[in-house]
Design an enzyme around this catalytic site. Structure first.
Site, PDB file in Angstrom:
ATOM      1  N   ALA A  32       0.854  -1.190   0.000  1.00  0.00           N
ATOM      2  CA  ALA A  32       0.000   0.000   0.000  1.00  0.00           C
ATOM      3  C   ALA A  32       0.884   1.233   0.000  1.00  0.00           C
ATOM      4  O   ALA A  32       1.956   1.227   0.586  1.00  0.00           O
ATOM      5  CB  ALA A  32      -0.883  -0.004   1.230  1.00  0.00           C
ATOM      6  N   THR A  33       0.424   2.264  -0.704  1.00  0.00           N
ATOM      7  CA  THR A  33       1.265   3.464  -0.811  1.00  0.00           C
ATOM      8  C   THR A  33       0.572   4.711  -0.273  1.00  0.00           C
ATOM      9  O   THR A  33      -0.418   4.615   0.415  1.00  0.00           O
ATOM     10  CB  THR A  33       1.681   3.686  -2.264  1.00  0.00           C
ATOM     11  OG1 THR A  33       0.533   3.525  -3.067  1.00  0.00           O
ATOM     12  CG2 THR A  33       2.729   2.699  -2.673  1.00  0.00           C
ATOM     13  N   THR A  34       1.072   5.815  -0.703  1.00  0.00           N
ATOM     14  CA  THR A  34       0.857   7.175  -0.216  1.00  0.00           C
ATOM     15  C   THR A  34      -0.378   7.528   0.631  1.00  0.00           C
ATOM     16  O   THR A  34      -1.516   7.546   0.137  1.00  0.00           O
ATOM     17  CB  THR A  34       0.878   8.115  -1.435  1.00  0.00           C
ATOM     18  OG1 THR A  34       1.842   7.589  -2.333  1.00  0.00           O
ATOM     19  CG2 THR A  34       1.273   9.500  -1.032  1.00  0.00           C
ATOM     20  N   SER A  68       5.299   5.275  -0.829  1.00  0.00           N
ATOM     21  CA  SER A  68       6.230   5.544  -1.924  1.00  0.00           C
ATOM     22  C   SER A  68       6.071   6.935  -2.541  1.00  0.00           C
ATOM     23  O   SER A  68       7.020   7.523  -3.034  1.00  0.00           O
ATOM     24  CB  SER A  68       6.067   4.477  -3.009  1.00  0.00           C
ATOM     25  OG  SER A  68       4.763   4.554  -3.533  1.00  0.00           O
ATOM     26  N   ALA A  72       3.417   3.939  -8.258  1.00  0.00           N
ATOM     27  CA  ALA A  72       2.679   3.061  -7.352  1.00  0.00           C
ATOM     28  C   ALA A  72       1.474   3.753  -6.719  1.00  0.00           C
ATOM     29  O   ALA A  72       0.622   3.106  -6.123  1.00  0.00           O
ATOM     30  CB  ALA A  72       3.608   2.551  -6.252  1.00  0.00           C
TER      31      ALA A  72
END
Lengths: 228, 263
Positions: free
Chosen positions: B46-48, B182, B221
């Site tokens: 999982a990102t930002t 990310s 991502a």
């Protein structure tokens, strides 16, 4: 070698029940009532911090009368049971019925095998999406489990209170109406100044955690109709 | 456990739910004993996510995409969660572990509140979360890192606070905003130039949304607003009134505005 005296089981149960009842009779009572807005719990409780009514899970509440340390231990055990179950499976898998039978089992065992029986009575209530799905379970000191409908009471004056509420219960009231009905029953039965209320509702409209304690303004409804 | 009654003696766990799980021989997923060496499992990441303070509390925003290498694993993932009534937690890193961490954290807070009759202080919640991240270190060393972001309102003072964490359980309070994942570098660069201390709720949400769009532009991502599918970032607002999840209509409107600003 000394032999223990033989005590017939009838006598043992009778003695223990008498002992427990004496303790419970001293306790101030609690009433649970199904209303259109949810399940109302009302207790006479002069203490502002030592509560008798508590949240167990999303739609389940607990109330206990008698010895504080004894029902508090059961309350804690109930919360642990519910939280572990809800975490392991799903939140909707935690139900009052299985909790009530676990409490009943525990109290029953303590009654027969413990050094002394617990001097408590407890209520486990659950709010449903409609009033007909509400659940009121009462467990007494010896582990007997009662499935009550519409209203229930525990404590020294439980019988007088349920009789009184029964007289005024015509169809499910709203929250304010239920509060009035219960408070008036308390005043008439106790026939003295009530030393402080503790009140909470399992709110039928709540999304997840439905338990909330009533505010001072909501509690003002208890004073609207004078007793007698 | 059903039918056996309940253990009524007050056993060691106290108010901790994790300790209670141990008495039932249940462990959280990341407490699996570590194997040696680095694992390279194909698991979704999982990102930002980001959180920022505004004049009456904090807001938290997260994109909806999870990636597995160069592939999109999930498009509608939820990364921003209510921790309790006055705080929110967001996740980045190994998704499966992170979601479990959130679930356990939520249960911990509720369990404590029910047993003790009061909620933990905001500081107490942040400290507890840091301890949970620290407990995950063996897994992090194998490459399965989980980094949460935490924000909430102090119920006594009514002020909003944002906390960031690192893999060893370090806990840092941010003065204005925090971000992890990310795309967090891009998000933070954007926020650095646009953030002011006296934002109202709408402009705080708009700025965060712009930062997320900017991050999605630069970081492969991170998923930006997906108008074609109607997938928009999750936004929660926490004030002294409590936590509120923004509706899809509200986030869609803010996302539309952000897409016009970011070129």
């Amino acid at each position: 070698m000394t032999m223990p005296f033989y005590v017939p089981p009838e006598q043992l149960v009778k003695d223990r029940a008498e002992y427990a009842k004496k303790g419970i009779a001293r306790g101030r009572s609690i009433v649970a009532l199904e209303t259109m807005d949810g399940v109302l719990l009302l207790a006479e409780n002069p203490s502002r911090t030592l509560t008798k009514i508590s949240e167990i899970y999303d739609r389940i509440a607990f109330a206990g009368v008698g010895r504080y340390n004894e029902f508090e231990a059961l309350r804690v055990a109930g919360i642990r049971h519910a939280d572990v179950k809800g975490y392991q499976y799903g939140r909707t898998d935690v139900m009052a019925k299985s909790l009530a039978s676990a409490f009943s089992h525990t109290l029953g065992q303590i009654f027969i095998q413990g050094a002394k029986p617990y001097e408590i009575e407890i209520l486990i209530t659950e709010v449903g999406s409609t009033p007909s799905e509400d659940r009121l379970y009462k467990v007494t000191f010896d582990g007997t489990l009662y499935d009550e409908e519409r209203f229930a009471a525990i404590g020294g004056q439980s019988e007088a209170l349920t009789a009184k509420i029964g007289e005024g219960f015509n169809g499910r009231p709203d929250l304010a109406g239920g509060l009035q009905l219960a408070a008036n029953a308390f005043r008439e039965v106790e026939d003295r100044t009530i030393e402080g209320w503790e009140a909470a509702i399992l709110d039928r409209g709540a999304e997840r955690r439905s338990f909330r304690r009533l505010t001072e303004e909501e509690l003002a409804a208890t004073n609207e109709v004078p007793s007698g | 456990m059903i039918g056996d009654g309940l253990p009524v003696e007050v056993p060691p766990p106290g108010s901790s739910f994790t300790d209670l799980l141990h008495t039932y021989d249940l462990n959280a997923k990341w407490e699996v004993p570590p194997e040696t060496g680095h694992v390279d499992l194909p698991v979704p990441e999982a990102t930002t996510v980001m959180a920022l303070r505004f004049e009456s509390g904090v807001i938290m925003v997260g994109d909806r995409q999870a990636t597995e290498g160069y592939t999109v694993a999930h498009r509608r993932m939820q990364k921003v969660f209510a921790a309790d009534r006055y705080s929110a937690v967001a996740i980045s890193g190994t998704a499966g572990l992170a979601i479990e961490l959130v679930r356990l954290f939520q249960t911990e807070l509720e369990h404590y509140e029910k047993l003790e009759g009061v909620r933990l202080s905001l500081d107490g919640k942040a400290t507890y979360l840091a301890r949970m991240v620290r407990g995950q270190l063996p897994m992090a060393l194998q490459g399965l890192v989980v980094i949460p972001l935490f924000c909430g309102v102090d119920e006594v003072t009514g002020n909003g606070h944002v906390f960031t964490f690192d893999a060893v359980g370090g806990r840092y309070e941010e003065h204005d905003f925090g971000s992890t994942g990310s795309g967090s570098r891009e998000a933070k660069s954007y926020l650095r130039t646009t953030y002011t201390a006296d934002l109202d709720e709408t402009s705080a949400v708009d700025i965060a949304m712009q930062a997320l769009v900017a991050a999605a532009d630069q970081d492969v991502a991170t998923g930006g607003p997906d108008i074609r599918r109607g997938i928009y970032p999750n936004v929660v607002v926490v004030t002294s009134e409590g936590l509120r999840d923004l509706s899809t209509d509200e986030t869609a409107a803010s996302a539309q505005r952000a897409l016009e600003v970011i070129r």
